[in-house]
Motif scaffolding. Structure first.
Motif, PDB file in Angstrom:
ATOM      1  N   GLY A   1      16.787   2.382 -21.678  1.00  0.00           N
ATOM      2  CA  GLY A   1      15.654   2.523 -22.580  1.00  0.00           C
ATOM      3  C   GLY A   1      14.455   3.263 -22.021  1.00  0.00           C
ATOM      4  N   VAL A   2      14.601   3.863 -20.837  1.00  0.00           N
ATOM      5  CA  VAL A   2      13.469   4.515 -20.191  1.00  0.00           C
ATOM      6  C   VAL A   2      13.420   5.989 -20.618  1.00  0.00           C
ATOM      7  N   ASP A   3      12.230   6.561 -20.719  1.00  0.00           N
ATOM      8  CA  ASP A   3      12.137   7.955 -21.183  1.00  0.00           C
ATOM      9  C   ASP A   3      12.719   8.919 -20.148  1.00  0.00           C
ATOM     10  N   PRO A   4      13.119  10.114 -20.600  1.00  0.00           N
ATOM     11  CA  PRO A   4      13.871  11.013 -19.706  1.00  0.00           C
ATOM     12  C   PRO A   4      13.110  11.434 -18.451  1.00  0.00           C
ATOM     13  N   ILE A   5      11.797  11.556 -18.552  1.00  0.00           N
ATOM     14  CA  ILE A   5      11.059  11.966 -17.351  1.00  0.00           C
ATOM     15  C   ILE A   5      11.041  10.826 -16.337  1.00  0.00           C
ATOM     16  N   THR A   6      10.718   9.612 -16.827  1.00  0.00           N
ATOM     17  CA  THR A   6      10.687   8.467 -15.922  1.00  0.00           C
ATOM     18  C   THR A   6      12.069   8.211 -15.312  1.00  0.00           C
ATOM     19  N   ARG A   7      13.094   8.418 -16.119  1.00  0.00           N
ATOM     20  CA  ARG A   7      14.446   8.228 -15.625  1.00  0.00           C
ATOM     21  C   ARG A   7      14.701   9.120 -14.396  1.00  0.00           C
ATOM     22  N   ARG A   8      14.230  10.344 -14.487  1.00  0.00           N
ATOM     23  CA  ARG A   8      14.434  11.265 -13.365  1.00  0.00           C
ATOM     24  C   ARG A   8      13.579  10.871 -12.157  1.00  0.00           C
ATOM     25  N   GLN A   9      12.362  10.412 -12.456  1.00  0.00           N
ATOM     26  CA  GLN A   9      11.527   9.953 -11.335  1.00  0.00           C
ATOM     27  C   GLN A   9      12.192   8.764 -10.657  1.00  0.00           C
ATOM     28  N   PHE A  10      12.793   7.918 -11.469  1.00  0.00           N
ATOM     29  CA  PHE A  10      13.474   6.745 -10.935  1.00  0.00           C
ATOM     30  C   PHE A  10      14.619   7.172 -10.017  1.00  0.00           C
ATOM     31  N   TRP A  11      15.382   8.135 -10.475  1.00  0.00           N
ATOM     32  CA  TRP A  11      16.500   8.598  -9.643  1.00  0.00           C
ATOM     33  C   TRP A  11      16.010   9.296  -8.383  1.00  0.00           C
ATOM     34  N   THR A  12      14.878   9.963  -8.462  1.00  0.00           N
ATOM     35  CA  THR A  12      14.312  10.534  -7.240  1.00  0.00           C
ATOM     36  C   THR A  12      14.030   9.414  -6.239  1.00  0.00           C
TER      37      THR A  12
ATOM     38  N   GLY B   1       0.827  -1.206   0.000  1.00  0.00           N
ATOM     39  CA  GLY B   1       0.000   0.000   0.000  1.00  0.00           C
ATOM     40  C   GLY B   1       0.858   1.250   0.000  1.00  0.00           C
ATOM     41  N   GLU B   2       1.839   1.259   0.891  1.00  0.00           N
ATOM     42  CA  GLU B   2       2.726   2.427   0.999  1.00  0.00           C
ATOM     43  C   GLU B   2       3.417   2.731  -0.320  1.00  0.00           C
ATOM     44  N   MET B   3       3.990   1.665  -0.896  1.00  0.00           N
ATOM     45  CA  MET B   3       4.794   1.858  -2.106  1.00  0.00           C
ATOM     46  C   MET B   3       3.939   2.325  -3.278  1.00  0.00           C
ATOM     47  N   LEU B   4       2.753   1.710  -3.415  1.00  0.00           N
ATOM     48  CA  LEU B   4       1.885   2.110  -4.528  1.00  0.00           C
ATOM     49  C   LEU B   4       1.419   3.542  -4.340  1.00  0.00           C
ATOM     50  N   GLU B   5       1.200   3.907  -3.081  1.00  0.00           N
ATOM     51  CA  GLU B   5       0.751   5.271  -2.818  1.00  0.00           C
ATOM     52  C   GLU B   5       1.837   6.269  -3.195  1.00  0.00           C
ATOM     53  N   ARG B   6       3.084   5.912  -2.856  1.00  0.00           N
ATOM     54  CA  ARG B   6       4.187   6.804  -3.181  1.00  0.00           C
ATOM     55  C   ARG B   6       4.313   6.980  -4.697  1.00  0.00           C
ATOM     56  N   LEU B   7       4.038   5.887  -5.438  1.00  0.00           N
ATOM     57  CA  LEU B   7       4.111   5.987  -6.897  1.00  0.00           C
ATOM     58  C   LEU B   7       2.840   6.600  -7.481  1.00  0.00           C
ATOM     59  N   GLY B   8       1.816   6.768  -6.625  1.00  0.00           N
ATOM     60  CA  GLY B   8       0.558   7.339  -7.097  1.00  0.00           C
ATOM     61  C   GLY B   8      -0.212   6.399  -8.010  1.00  0.00           C
ATOM     62  N   ILE B   9      -0.092   5.100  -7.756  1.00  0.00           N
ATOM     63  CA  ILE B   9      -0.800   4.153  -8.641  1.00  0.00           C
ATOM     64  C   ILE B   9      -1.552   3.094  -7.828  1.00  0.00           C
ATOM     65  N   THR B  10      -2.144   3.501  -6.713  1.00  0.00           N
ATOM     66  CA  THR B  10      -2.864   2.521  -5.892  1.00  0.00           C
ATOM     67  C   THR B  10      -3.952   1.803  -6.694  1.00  0.00           C
ATOM     68  N   GLU B  11      -4.525   2.520  -7.676  1.00  0.00           N
ATOM     69  CA  GLU B  11      -5.625   1.918  -8.441  1.00  0.00           C
ATOM     70  C   GLU B  11      -5.145   0.778  -9.349  1.00  0.00           C
ATOM     71  N   LEU B  12      -3.827   0.649  -9.508  1.00  0.00           N
ATOM     72  CA  LEU B  12      -3.319  -0.362 -10.436  1.00  0.00           C
ATOM     73  C   LEU B  12      -2.942  -1.677  -9.759  1.00  0.00           C
ATOM     74  N   SER B  13      -3.274  -1.813  -8.463  1.00  0.00           N
ATOM     75  CA  SER B  13      -2.720  -2.947  -7.716  1.00  0.00           C
ATOM     76  C   SER B  13      -3.144  -4.301  -8.277  1.00  0.00           C
ATOM     77  N   SER B  14      -4.293  -4.381  -8.932  1.00  0.00           N
ATOM     78  CA  SER B  14      -4.649  -5.692  -9.482  1.00  0.00           C
ATOM     79  C   SER B  14      -4.551  -5.726 -11.005  1.00  0.00           C
ATOM     80  N   THR B  15      -3.637  -4.904 -11.538  1.00  0.00           N
ATOM     81  CA  THR B  15      -3.391  -4.912 -12.981  1.00  0.00           C
ATOM     82  C   THR B  15      -2.250  -5.886 -13.286  1.00  0.00           C
TER      83      THR B  15
END
Lengths: 249, 364, 307
Positions: free
Chosen positions: A168-179, A120-134
């Motif tokens: 191969g990750v896009d530049p925005i996601t790359r920065r989010q990843f480093w955050t 729950g914590e991790m999905l919330e931090r990523l802002g994707i709680t709605e995707l938990s059963s995807t």
């Protein structure tokens, strides 16, 4: 051990395959809570070194401690205290997000309630709680990489090894990843990361550059640039790695 | 084209696994089956019903038991005893002599010898009867040379499986299965491997036509499978004495036809599978199991439920087994199985056409 | 043949419900190095497969080297050189055997075209008898390129040739491409590395199956709409969150040791930014105005697209 505390301590680490020396007396330490960049050309011996540090491969000789444990005799203890993520293998694509969390949490012996809480914590931090059963396969690559990292650190390991996590990750996601990497480091997790993006080398606290099985340079990015009179890490890397390689091939 | 074929050979010779499947497996299979059968015959009990008990029947008995193939079983006296001893599994064969055997022989009559075998294990039963037959024929010869008298022909009765289905199927069946498996599986895997590795993309973008790619893939295997078929034949003939009663050339020609059929089937499988694993599974389930179960190799086609009988008619191995059985064992010629041959040719054409059509000139 | 080696209009491709390509229009001039720059999953591979006749588009049409990719696919395949994203050599064949095989299937004469690959192949020639699977990453790549070139293609299509390859080998690879360009070969190349953009004559930035912009790298960076500052402090994360608090600063992204902050032109000066950060307790070691790079442009275009 003196201050600051070390998470990884390698002294004269050697790995030999027949007559071929993949790791030639590597000596380095990684401090607790730092982001350590492990750079090198293809075939310089990075993968071999990571395998040894993760307890997957036995070094030929040397004194190596990971999270305080000996890689020769205490690999099981090491494995419990580290996390691992690579570009190639991360999540099971045919399982859902929460099933992946449950599986990996289970591997590290986490209780059912703590898995649920952590997921729950991790999905919330990523802002994707709605995707938990995807199903993972239906998610975009960027989200998958971020999830893979979350899974790698869900058991709060002492050290997390990231093998080209942003390829191969896009530049925005790359920065989010480093955050996310920064946040993990601030939470006290030591980060050991390899990358081919030289700008990412700048994000590390300290960087080592391997050439032909040896560590040719190890320092903060700023000091390395100063020492090699380069304006960025890419030039530092080119200056170091260009001279070599021919001998090995 | 030439380069393509060379390349395929290199792939095969450099892959230990391929080599083992291609050449190791056939040898092992034949030897395993062969020895499993010959071993059994050595420790078999044979009982005797001998109401005559004269010098001729004693001589025949002595010859039988001196051969080393049979162990002396019980001495029985009646039909009911025979059945009981079979049921209790005390023996595998009973030799029943006529009464007044020697006298009848002297009078110029032909006394009967019955060889009753337990055919619930058809291979063994058949071998036992063959051996016994041979021994009696040998005795016959020595007898007829001296007396010029009549010939004793044993009357054979197979208990429990009178038609003796499945016997003699061993070598034809093995050849069929191995050719099917090796040819189809190897080609389907080798094409699927190219898809998996990404080299297929480059081949497709090249000016090569689908037919070129297919032919290039198939050619090495035609040759290797043919060598395989010949080595199985040689092995079964010289090690186990399996006869080739008909034309050897015809046998090889039919084998070649079947190889091409199996290869085209393999290519067809590869056109529907995208990786080596799928190709392997498909060959296993779509080819191996039906070949073993539905071709008549193990279970006689006539004993199957009607639906399965019907299904077995679309199994190429079924027809091929019939053909080689006819050539090897019955010694008959093309006149007896031109229909089966035509069926195989038709199937081959269908698969080749289907795979050339299905073989994609693009990726999806 | 027209002045264009490749021209596409209205190309779209769906996989089930997902749209892999969304109405692509572009053209590549003869003898140009044209880069498709975008992350994994942007649609680069799908596009390249359509251009190399491996896939059919759902709509739109494309001509490569004067041939229609659907109708004239047979003729087109004779003049294409293609390096797929996956390592596309036979690992169990030697270097020499691989080259001979690919020359064979294109009916090309190795000796006749050797001049084209000489610079590249000479570097791997000492290992001619080694199996391709045992080569290092850089050498594999050189061999794959040699194999794609041996029939002297008119158009060379390279799908992510430098992915997973170290910085040194990448630099060498690009040097080779620039030499090939001099031979008049048109090259289209896909890459996820933004820094390779400046090595192309023109680039298309691509994301989610859409081309964000097509132009020369200098025009793209020159039309970056914002004023850009680079800021450095000891704590990058804190710096980003502080910068984002300023109402005039609408973007703050990590770039190596710096953070790039974008504002509207004429609203803020470097001094004002430094003062604002100092007030918030963040000590900066550098604040200066810089010109945008391709990656700045890509991030900006992606944000606009996502809005």
């Amino acid at each position: 051990m003196n201050n600051p505390e070390t998470a990884i301590e390698a002294k004269d680490m050697v790995k030999q395959f027949g007559s071929f020396i993949a790791n030639d007396h590597l000596t380095f330490s990684v401090y607790k809570g730092e982001i350590f960049g492990f750079l090198g050309a293809n075939g310089a011996g990075k993968t071999t070194a990571i395998r040894i540090l993760c307890g997957l491969s036995r070094p030929t000789s040397g004194e190596i401690r990971v999270a305080g444990y000996n890689v020769f005799t205490e690999t099981e203890k090491i494995k419990k205290r580290i996390g691992y993520m690579s570009q190639r293998f991360s999540l099971y694509e045919d399982l859902t997000v929460s099933e992946n969390f449950r599986f990996y949490g289970g591997i590290y012996g986490m209780s059912r309630t703590s898995i649920r809480k952590k997921t729950g914590e991790m999905l919330e931090r990523l802002g994707i709680t709605e995707l938990s059963s995807t199903i993972i396969a239906s998610l975009p690559l960027g989200i998958r990489q971020k999830l893979a990292f979350s899974v790698a650190i869900m058991h709060t390991p002492e050290i997390v090894f990231l093998d080209e996590p942003t390829g191969g990750v896009d530049p925005i996601t790359r920065r989010q990843f480093w955050t996310m990497i920064y946040e993990a480091a601030e939470a006290g997790i030591t980060v050991f990361v390899t990358t081919h993006y030289m700008d990412e080398a700048e994000y590390c606290n300290r960087v080592s550059i391997m050439v032909d099985g040896r560590i040719e340079a190890l320092d903060t990015p700023a000091n390395l640039k100063l020492k090699y009179k380069a304006s960025n890490m890419n030039d530092v890397f080119l200056k170091l790695a260009r001279n070599a390689g021919a001998g090995r091939e | 084209m030439k380069r393509f074929v060379i390349k395929e050979f290199l792939h095969i010779f450099r892959d230990v696994r391929s080599m083992v499947i291609l050449f190791g497996m056939p040898l092992v299979q034949v030897l395993l089956f062969g020895y499993a059968i010959t071993n059994e015959v050595k420790d078999v009990h044979v009982s005797v019903v001998d109401p005559s008990h004269d010098q001729v029947t004693t001589a025949i008995q002595q010859k039988l038991f001196a051969s080393g193939y049979f162990l002396q079983g019980e001495v029985l006296y009646s039909q009911s005893e025979i059945e009981e001893s079979f049921r209790k599994g005390r023996n595998k064969m009973v030799v029943v002599f006529d009464d007044n055997f020697a006298q009848k022989l002297e009078r110029g009559e032909i006394p009967s010898i019955q060889l009753i075998a337990d055919a619930s294990d058809p291979n063994t039963a058949n071998l036992l009867v063959n051996y016994a037959n041979g021994i009696i024929a040998g005795y016959n010869q020595s007898l007829s040379v001296s007396t010029n008298g009549p010939v004793i022909v044993p009357e054979i009765r197979m208990m429990y499986n009178p038609a003796l289905k499945g016997v003699f199927m061993f070598v034809p069946g093995i050849i069929t299965i191995l050719l099917m498996l090796v040819s189809a599986m190897m080609t389907s895997i080798s094409i699927a491997r190219e898809k998996e590795l990404g080299t297929m993309e480059v081949l497709l973008v090249s000016p090569l036509k689908p037919l070129h790619i297919i032919a290039g893939k198939v050619m090495p295997y035609v040759l290797l499978s043919f060598i395989n078929a010949i080595s199985i034949l040689i092995l079964s003939h010289y090690v186990f004495g399996v006869p080739v009663n008909g034309s050897l050339a015809l046998l090889l020609a039919e084998s070649m036809l079947f190889i091409v059929l199996a290869l085209s089937l393999g290519i067809f499988i590869s056109t529907v599978s995208n990786n080596q694993q799928t190709a392997m599974m498909l060959s296993m389930f779509a080819l191996m199991l039906p070949t073993i179960l539905l071709s008549g190799f193990i279970f006689p086609v006539e004993n199957m439920p009607v639906v399965l009988q019907w299904l077995s008619t679309i199994m190429p191995p079924r027809w091929f087994i019939l053909i080689i059985k006819s050539i090897m064992l019955k010694g008959t010629g093309l006149a007896y199985f031109w229909k089966e041959t035509l069926i195989l040719i038709a199937m081959t054409l269908v698969f080749i056409l289907a795979s050339v059509k299905k073989f994609k000139i693009r990726l999806s | 043949m027209s002045e264009y080696a490749i021209s596409c209009s209205g190309l779209s491709k769906f996989y089930g419900k997902t749209q892999a390509l969304d109405n692509l229009n572009f053209s590549v001039k003869q003898g140009e190095i044209f880069g498709f720059i975008g992350p994994d999953g942007a649609g680069k591979t799908t596009l390249f497969r359509i251009l190399t006749t491996l896939l059919l588009a759902d709509s739109g049409n494309a001509r490569v080297a004067g041939f229609d990719v659907v109708k004239d696919y047979k003729s087109l395949r004779k003049v294409l050189g293609y390096m797929p994203g996956k390592f596309s050599l036979y690992q169990d064949l030697t270097v020499e055997e691989n080259l001979a095989f690919f020359a064979g299937i294109f009916k090309a004469d190795i000796k006749e075209n050797y001049y084209l690959i000489k610079d590249i192949y000479d570097q791997i020639a000492p290992f001619a008898g080694r199996r391709a699977g045992k080569l290092s990453g850089g050498m594999k790549q050189k061999l794959a390129l040699s194999c794609a070139l041996i029939h002297k293609p008119v158009v060379l299509v390279l799908d992510e040739p430098t992915t997973g390859v170290d910085a040194v080998s990448r630099r060498e690879f690009w040097d080779m491409l620039i030499r090939l360009k001099k031979e008049g070969i048109t090259i289209i190349v896909a890459t996820p590395y933004m820094d390779e953009a400046i090595l192309c004559d023109r680039v298309a930035l691509i994301q989610h199956g859409k081309i964000l912009v097509t132009d020369t790298p200098s025009v793209i960076t020159g039309t970056y709409p914002w004023k850009l500052f680079r800021v450095r402090s000891d704590n990058t994360l804190n710096l980003i969150s502080q910068l984002k608090k300023h109402p005039e600063i609408h973007s703050a992204d990590m770039f190596g040791e710096y953070v790039h902050a974008g504002t509207e032109h004429g609203k803020l000066s470097a001094e004002e930014i430094r003062a604002f950060l100092e007030e918030a307790g963040t000590v900066t070691t550098e604040v200066s105005e810089i010109a945008a790079g391709i990656e700045d442009c890509f991030i900006d275009l992606m944000r606009k697209e996502n809005e």
